[in-house]
Design an enzyme around this catalytic site. Sequence first.
Site, PDB file in Angstrom:
ATOM      1  N   LYS A 261      -0.631 -54.606  -8.554  1.00 43.00           N
ATOM      2  CA  LYS A 261      -2.294 -55.434  -8.068  1.00 43.00           C
ATOM      3  C   LYS A 261      -1.860 -56.928  -8.459  1.00 43.00           C
ATOM      4  O   LYS A 261      -1.749 -57.911  -6.780  1.00 43.00           O
ATOM      5  CB  LYS A 261      -2.864 -54.823  -8.645  1.00 43.00           C
ATOM      6  CG  LYS A 261      -3.823 -53.998  -8.414  1.00 43.00           C
ATOM      7  CD  LYS A 261      -4.633 -52.818  -9.337  1.00 43.00           C
ATOM      8  CE  LYS A 261      -4.385 -51.168  -8.695  1.00 43.00           C
ATOM      9  NZ  LYS A 261      -5.378 -50.723  -9.322  1.00 43.00           N
TER      10      LYS A 261
ATOM     11  N   GLN B 206      -8.176 -51.212 -15.332  1.00 44.94           N
ATOM     12  CA  GLN B 206      -7.795 -50.514 -14.835  1.00 44.94           C
ATOM     13  C   GLN B 206      -8.077 -48.646 -15.749  1.00 44.94           C
ATOM     14  O   GLN B 206      -8.379 -48.873 -16.592  1.00 44.94           O
ATOM     15  CB  GLN B 206      -5.691 -50.254 -14.877  1.00 44.94           C
ATOM     16  CG  GLN B 206      -5.287 -49.160 -14.685  1.00 44.94           C
ATOM     17  CD  GLN B 206      -4.864 -49.250 -13.114  1.00 44.94           C
ATOM     18  OE1 GLN B 206      -5.230 -50.134 -12.601  1.00 44.94           O
ATOM     19  NE2 GLN B 206      -5.054 -48.459 -12.618  1.00 44.94           N
TER      20      GLN B 206
ATOM     21  N   ASP C 245     -12.982 -52.539  -7.603  1.00 43.55           N
ATOM     22  CA  ASP C 245     -12.963 -51.188  -7.701  1.00 43.55           C
ATOM     23  C   ASP C 245     -13.718 -50.549  -7.074  1.00 43.55           C
ATOM     24  O   ASP C 245     -14.296 -49.388  -7.001  1.00 43.55           O
ATOM     25  CB  ASP C 245     -13.096 -50.816  -9.017  1.00 43.55           C
ATOM     26  CG  ASP C 245     -11.349 -50.210  -8.799  1.00 43.55           C
ATOM     27  OD1 ASP C 245     -10.803 -50.494  -8.257  1.00 43.55           O
ATOM     28  OD2 ASP C 245     -11.121 -50.514 -10.025  1.00 43.55           O
TER      29      ASP C 245
END
Length: 289
Positions: free
Chosen positions: A53, A97, A120
């Site tokens: 990412k 994460q 997200d």
Amino acid sequence: MTATTARVLAGPPAAAALLAETAARARRLPTPPHLALVRLGEDPASMSYVRGKDRKAREVGLRSTVYALPETTSQDELLALIARLNADDGVNGLLVQLPLPAHVDEEAVLHAIDPRKDVDGFHPANVGALWAGRPTLTPCTPAGVMALLAHYGLPVAGQRAVIVGRSHIVGRPMAALLLNADATVTVAHSRTRDLAAVTREADLLIAAVGRAHLLTPDMVKPGATVVDVGINRVSGGPEGKTSLTGDVHPDVAAVAGALTPVPGGVGPMTIAQLLANTVTAAERQQAEG
Ligand code: NAD
């Protein structure tokens, strides 16, 4: 009769198009959008995802900062970092994460992220907005599937869509996105009776289960579009190596009209969509002043 083979819906060209569009949007902003990536511990998969990412963010001209915290970081310490990044106007997107170590309450962490920076799309405010038909920041994998379908010009409106899997990360937001795009949506899951009868109804079949080759040719309507979100590590590759395979059996290619490969299908779309979400967050924050 000659055997037909499904059209291959390759992820990389669709992801490249989304990344190029994202880079162009980022360039129109006064400063490069800034993504903060937080991870705890040394889980190899999490480390590799965050590395990917971070690298892609830079490639498209975004700023990216990785906060790699030790496994032993307490929940309070993590929440304090999130509060600091929430308050920092120089940070546009914030991602923690998953999975987190067992001593950290995942829900408490996701709820602490400023919904305006929640790239997200897991914060309840963003989940609610998606289900209300007014999407804000949308979970990356299902949003990436929508971008993939659009890239290949595949119809969604009016289609009978069946999603196998009801997770918060993939299945549920996928259902909301398809519903918002006027598909007729069914969500199947581990307690669904006669799964094959349900999946055979699908013009558009999305597999998001995490079981290698669960969907076999007899479960697929001829000509259907099949999107394989599953990523399963299986042993038995050359020299005993593990390899990646999807939830869809390879023989489905002889029945489906179009099929995403694994790897190289949905996977590349997820990161591309994360960066698109980061630019969306930055654009909205700029508009709010
Ligand atoms: P999850 O374990 O949270 O959810 C799996 C879902 O499958 C559950 O809702 C469960 O009800 C359903 N299920 C389990 N067994 C079933 C069965 N026999 N029949 C029908 N339904 C069944 O998983 P997840 O996080 O949604 O991920 C699903 C898969 O997608 C995994 O393989 C994961 O690695 C992959 N994934 C890929 C990406 C990507 O970028 N390509 C992103 C996220 C997840």
